[in-house]
Design an enzyme around this catalytic site. Structure first.
Site, mmCIF file in Angstrom:
data_model
loop_
_atom_site.group_PDB
_atom_site.id
_atom_site.type_symbol
_atom_site.label_atom_id
_atom_site.label_comp_id
_atom_site.label_asym_id
_atom_site.label_seq_id
_atom_site.Cartn_x
_atom_site.Cartn_y
_atom_site.Cartn_z
ATOM 1 C CD GLU A 289 -3.294 -0.084 2.116
ATOM 2 O OE1 GLU A 289 -2.827 0.054 3.261
ATOM 3 O OE2 GLU A 289 -4.513 -0.158 1.905
ATOM 4 C CG HIS A 310 8.202 -29.618 -0.435
ATOM 5 N ND1 HIS A 310 8.799 -30.829 -0.684
ATOM 6 C CD2 HIS A 310 8.904 -29.050 0.592
ATOM 7 C CE1 HIS A 310 9.791 -31.009 0.168
ATOM 8 N NE2 HIS A 310 9.881 -29.936 0.953
ATOM 9 C CE LYS A 424 -12.396 1.226 1.149
ATOM 10 N NZ LYS A 424 -11.769 2.171 2.057
HETATM 11 O O1 PA5 Z 1 -3.616 1.056 5.870
HETATM 12 C C1 PA5 Z 1 -4.736 1.475 5.691
HETATM 13 O O2 PA5 Z 1 -4.991 2.679 5.801
HETATM 14 C C2 PA5 Z 1 -5.892 0.552 5.362
HETATM 15 O O3 PA5 Z 1 -5.515 -0.754 5.214
HETATM 16 C C3 PA5 Z 1 -6.924 0.608 6.455
HETATM 17 O O4 PA5 Z 1 -6.312 0.218 7.657
HETATM 18 C C4 PA5 Z 1 -8.110 -0.272 6.153
HETATM 19 O O5 PA5 Z 1 -8.665 0.059 4.915
HETATM 20 C C5 PA5 Z 1 -9.157 -0.146 7.233
HETATM 21 O O6 PA5 Z 1 -9.566 1.171 7.367
HETATM 22 P P1 PA5 Z 1 -10.336 1.665 8.646
HETATM 23 O O7 PA5 Z 1 -9.446 1.448 9.823
HETATM 24 O O8 PA5 Z 1 -10.623 3.110 8.387
HETATM 25 O O9 PA5 Z 1 -11.589 0.842 8.754
#
Ligand code: PA5
Length: 447
Positions: A289, A310, A424
């Protein structure tokens, strides 16, 4: 005292020592940009000095809240997705007995997870399991609006209230969310739940040392003080005062950027202890990310060895030469198992008699590394003296700091994630969420 150790010498031969050393100015500048808050995404640097800013009162609050859940629950469901659950699961799995769920005599509640998927069977089976069980909930969402955890929370909150009554349920629900915004904050305030705040300047994937990780880890019975201490050591060790050649975060950032430049587009995080599986999942989110944007970024993958030798072992040894490996090696396991002698020796294994199982594992590790290097796969190694809270704290902070530096060297903003919004928007349009009417029309026209 020993500390975690990064070795990069098995990358040389694929990239030169000089080329890695040439990153010094760029990497040190990136580390300085983090420290001084002058780089992209500088409003998300709350994690940088988190270990040194956690005070005794905060840790006490975490431990006291964990105690309420431990004293009153057989099972605690941690609800969250992405950064809101992976760090906790990584640490809890790494420190837990491998057969934890089968243990009958328990000192601590078993921690299970929800809200990290929308599998109907998963949720049905979880709710069946929780019937007639004393359970509690830690609901974690920074934004407080993420669909997956919100959906799971509604189901489980309703079940908990039905099983324990609304008043008793209140004491068994803890919410971790933004201090003011989002549906989870509104709900927690109205219902009067105990809450912890995720600070605005800490992104989900950098939040494991905040209550997001610390509370579930404490509930599972692990020492959060030691975890934070380990991270604190690395906060100092990876800082701008540590010279480039001795700074593991700087070295890792430099070598992986040079490997990427030389065509190694995939980094595989390797472990030889299956308990570390979710450390890799957490790491994949952290690097994927943070770096995968603007058409750039190393693809973070992972394998559990020797299991995956394996299966994926073939590809790694012999497939397209676009990969490098980073091996997490645990120097000393927490238990000892000596392989026995057998007079009949029908399995032909007496050459191993008297040796520790870990010696076999270590020779598999060494043999694999040499074979993969011979096969054209650069190898980096991170050695943990032991698998405990302190060294996991070191590892977490090391990876976070190196990720920030590496992202800046790559030229991206390591602290945003614009790409996760696309699915989303489509999902809400398809589900006809109020406010998405135009998007619904547009997406239906495509079907
Ligand atoms: O690293 C990030 O920002 C994302 O992976 C969020 O943690 C994830 O989308 C969950 O978001 P939230 O904590 O707002 O529900």
């Amino acid at each position: 005292m020993e500390n975690i150790k990064l070795s990069i010498d098995k990358a040389f031969g694929f990239v030169s020592q000089e080329a890695v050393a040439a990153y010094q100015a760029q990497v040190e500048n990136a580390n300085k940009m983090l420290e001084e808050g002058t780089g992209k995404g500088n409003d998300f640097l709350g994690w940088l000095h988190l270990p040194s800013s956690i005070d005794a009162a905060h840790l006490m609050d975490i431990e006291n809240t964990a105690k309420v859940l431990k004293d009153n629950c057989e099972v605690v469901v941690v609800i969250g997705i992405g950064g809101s659950y992976l760090g906790a699961k990584a640490v809890i799995d790494a420190l837990s007995n491998s057969f934890d769920w089968l243990q009958t005599e328990r000192k601590n509640p078993i921690v299970v997870y929800a809200g990290q998927n929308i599998g109907e069977d998963y949720l049905y089976e979880l709710q069946e399991l929780l019937k007639n069980k004393k359970f509690g909930i830690i609901s974690i969402s920074k934004s407080g609006t993420t669909t997956e955890p919100a959906l799971a929370f509604r189901l489980l909150k309703t079940q908990l209230e039905e099983q324990r009554g609304k008043e008793a349920a209140k004491k068994l629900i803890v919410c971790i969310t933004d201090k003011a915004r989002g549906a989870l904050r509104t709900l927690a305030t109205q219902e009067g739940y105990k809450t912890f705040v995720i600070e605005d300047n800490i992104g989900g994937r950098f939040s494991v040392l905040s209550p997001v990780g610390l509370l579930p880890i404490a509930v599972a019975g692990f020492d959060v003080r030691s975890l934070v201490e380990g991270a604190l050591f690395m906060e100092k060790h990876c800082g701008t005062e540590t010279p480039f050649a001795e700074n593991p975060a700087c070295q890792y950032a430099a070598v992986r950027n040079e490997l990427y430049k030389s065509g190694k587009k995939i980094e595989i995080l390797v472990n030889f202890h299956p308990k570390l599986h979710y450390v890799s999942e957490w790491w994949k989110q952290l690097y994927g990310e943070s770096e995968g944007k603007d058409g750039k970024g190393i693809y973070p993958a992972s394998v559990d060895f020797t299991t995956d030798l394996h299966s994926m072992g073939q590809w790694i040894q012999d497939g397209e030469r676009s990969i490098f490996e980073t091996v997490i090696s645990v120097k000393e396991p927490n238990h000892t198992k000596i392989f026995p002698h057998d007079d009949a020796n029908l399995d032909g294994l007496n050459f191993l008699a008297g040796k520790r199982v870990d010696e076999v594992n270590k020779m598999a590790e060494l043999g694999t590394m040499l074979a993969h290097v011979d096969g054209g796969v650069p190898n980096l190694k991170i050695e943990l003296p032991k698998l405990n809270e302190y060294y996991l704290g070191q590892l977490i902070y090391f990876f976070e700091r190196a990720c920030g530096i590496s992202g800046y060297v790559l030229g991206v903003n390591p602290f945003d994630q614009p790409g996760v919004e696309a699915y989303k928007k489509n999902m809400f349009a398809l589900l006809e969420k109020p406010g998405y009417e135009e998007a619904t029309k547009a997406i239906k026209a495509r079907l």
